[in-house]
Each structure stands twice: as structure tokens, then as C-alpha cells.
Write an enzyme that holds these catalytic residues in place. Sequence first.
Site, PDB file in Angstrom:
ATOM      1  N   SER A 276       1.050  -1.072  -0.363  1.00  0.00           N
ATOM      2  CA  SER A 276      -0.028   0.127  -0.635  1.00  0.00           C
ATOM      3  C   SER A 276       0.680   1.455  -0.211  1.00  0.00           C
ATOM      4  CB  SER A 276      -0.942  -0.002   1.313  1.00  0.00           C
ATOM      5  OG  SER A 276      -1.766   1.465   1.059  1.00  0.00           O
ATOM      6  N   LYS A 282       0.305  -3.859   5.171  1.00  0.00           N
ATOM      7  CA  LYS A 282      -0.747  -4.469   4.480  1.00  0.00           C
ATOM      8  C   LYS A 282       0.100  -5.022   3.551  1.00  0.00           C
ATOM      9  CE  LYS A 282      -5.018  -2.734   2.734  1.00  0.00           C
ATOM     10  NZ  LYS A 282      -5.798  -2.087   2.393  1.00  0.00           N
ATOM     11  N   ASN A 284      -1.954  -6.499   0.205  1.00  0.00           N
ATOM     12  CA  ASN A 284      -3.423  -6.688  -0.480  1.00  0.00           C
ATOM     13  C   ASN A 284      -3.495  -8.009  -2.000  1.00  0.00           C
ATOM     14  OD1 ASN A 284      -4.604  -4.595   0.020  1.00  0.00           O
ATOM     15  ND2 ASN A 284      -3.062  -2.792  -0.455  1.00  0.00           N
ATOM     16  N   ARG A 316     -22.236  -6.362 -46.437  1.00  0.00           N
ATOM     17  CA  ARG A 316     -20.492  -6.157 -45.186  1.00  0.00           C
ATOM     18  C   ARG A 316     -20.749  -5.180 -44.556  1.00  0.00           C
ATOM     19  NH1 ARG A 316     -16.966  -4.986 -48.783  1.00  0.00           N
ATOM     20  NH2 ARG A 316     -16.481  -7.639 -48.485  1.00  0.00           N
TER      21      ARG A 316
END
Length: 405
Positions: A276, A282, A284, A316
Site C-alpha cells: 500500500s 497491508k 493486499n 458487409r
Amino acid sequence: MTNLLWPGDERAGDLLTDQMLMRSMVRVESAWLDALVGAGVAPAEGADLGELVGEGDTEQLALSAENGGNPVIGLVGLLRQRAASAQGRYIHRGLTSQDVMDTALMLALSTAAEQLRAQFAEQISALSALAEAHRATPMVARTLTQQAAPTTFGVKVAGWLDGVVDAYTRLRALAIPAQFGGAVGTYSAAVELMALRTGATDPVAAAEHVARSAATALGLQFRPPWHTNRAPITAFGDALIACTDCWGRIASDVVTLARPEIGELSEPAGARRGGSSSMPHKRNPVLSILIRRAAIAAPALAATLHTAAALANDERPDGTWHAEWDTLRTLARRTVVAGSQCIELVSGLNVHTDAMAENLAGADVLGEQRAIAELAGKLPSPGYLGAADRLTEASVQRARRALDG
């Protein structure tokens, strides 16, 4: 190739980049020209078309594409200009721009399919080993976010494995056809070439033979022209969505079970991964987050392909065909990226069996068992895992058959 707004994009390498697509278009033109030579329409001596263009031509083709709405027109002009032999006059004869674009995209997508099949093989092997290792690891099963009943982690992994095998089987069965139809999908110019240059008694059959030969040379399936029948495109898009769906399911379980208050799983550690910018404590679950990102974004891209297919008109389409190109590029690249990230996730997933046991011990999840015992008028039976072991074994065996098949 990198993309600041799609972290990990470099994992897809040169898949469907401008350079790869230009090379694919040249391969299509070359295969068709070789087929014309084989049919006696074009002279045998000529330059290798692949040597007539280089990486530096992609920007010029991209800039000139706005004039005609696609890059094929500029490429054909460049090839004819640089081809010194008489064979150069026959470059692109019998084709139309859509033939080249569609077939070049199919070539590039076949490379994507090959990469994905290899990714699936790794995932299936890793998940099979994980399921077998934890077939007797008890944990809490959760339904509608709430603790529900006992299960094993092996059963949970077996569920992941079933989804992966389903997507792999679908991808492996995918048809990847070439597109050779000429101006309005009737081989009109090719038939004319066969009649006037070779004197073929059945110029229609001869023209179809050229188309079949070119498709075979490219390693693609032959089928009648599909200029406004976009089933091959939507089928490929749907197969890619099946990939991101099954991986998204795995990632969704991981991000839930990796929550600190649950703590039953954690992602493989990597240098600085999961950090972080403001909270150094942290870590994650970044791999799962990025896989979920792909699973969330992918369905809208497939919806664009289906919308384009539904609105394809005339011989087309005007705009719907054009909307497919970058949509396919984005969807295919993102799928390959997510597949690579999923390999890393399931191969190095950390399973915290102590947390699983603790969460199970602290939960009252035998309500169903007590209700069944009361219904039967007997005491609850020891243990409560039902067919967990058998389900795990069945999934592993099915996965092995899929890889062998």
C-alpha cells in the site's frame, strides 16, 4: 506492450498488437497468392510477401486506414508497389478487405487460444494437486455470506477445478475458420479468374478449391463465407468469457477467505506485491483483485460483439464489423493476462488449515444435521461431510480425462 491503466498487460506479449496483426494480414495475402499460383492463375516466381513490409510500416498503415476504414487497403497498395515481379499484379485478386481482416483476426485469435490452452493445462494440474492434498481438510462452507455447514477445502477446490475444465473444454472445441468470400461473399472475382485464366470447366469449384487451399495453408478451418454471419466471432468471445468467469470465481473466493478476520487463504508472496502507498502493514490480494477486474470487465466486451452480430446488415456491415476489431483485441489480451495471473495464484496459494479448523470449531454449523437426525428420530451421525471425498475425487478424475483428451 504495456498499459498503465491495465496492470499486467505485458503478460500478453505481442498478442494482437498492431505488428502482429500486420504480419497476420500479410500471411493471409501470401496464402491466397500461393493458392492462386497453385491453381495456375498467378505466375510462380515472385517475392516473399513477408519480406516486403517491416515493423516500421505499421504506423503508416494505421494512419492511412482512416481513409478507407480499414488497414487492408493501404497494405495491398504497399505490397503491390514493392513487388517487383509480374506476380505482384495478382496480390489480393479475388479477395476483399473483410476477407483479410477477418482471417487475420482468426489467425491472431488462434494464437490466443493456443496460449490459453497451455494456461489451462497448468491450472488444471495445480488445482488437481491442491484438491487431492486437501480432500480431508475440514472447513466451514458459507452460503449467502453466512456460515452454513461443514465441508472440506478439497471440495471447494474441486468446484474451482470443474469450472476451469468446463472453460477449457469449450475453448478446445472452438471452430476457428478462415474467411474467403470476395466482394459480396460469392467468390465472384475468384470464379472469374478461374474461368478466364485457367479455362476451368467448373470455375466455381476451382474458386472454392483455392479458398480451401488457402485456409488449410493457414491452419484454419474452411467454411462458406460468413461476412454477415458473425457466429465465429461471438463464439470466440463467449469462450473467452467462460475463461474469465471461472477464474473470477476462484479469485472471488480467495479475496473473501484472505480477509484477516477469516484468514483461511493467502496469496503467494512476491517482492513488494500487495503493498500500500500509505499503509505498510497491508498485503493486499492483488492477483485475485486483478483477475476479478478482468472478470468484471469482460462481459461488456462480449456484449459488444453480440450487438454487432445482431446488427450486421447487407453483405458487409457498416460499423458493426469495425466495432469488433479492437473489442476482440482487448478481450483476448485481457483474458490471456488473467489466465497467467491465475496460474500464479493457484500454483502458490497458501492454505491455512489451522485457521480453517479454528473457524469451523467456533461455528455452530450442524443445524441441518440435527434437523435430519430429528426427522429420522435418531441421534446425529458422527462426522458430517456427506459426499465430500467422492465429489473431490470425481472432479480430479474428470480433469485428468480432459487433459488426456
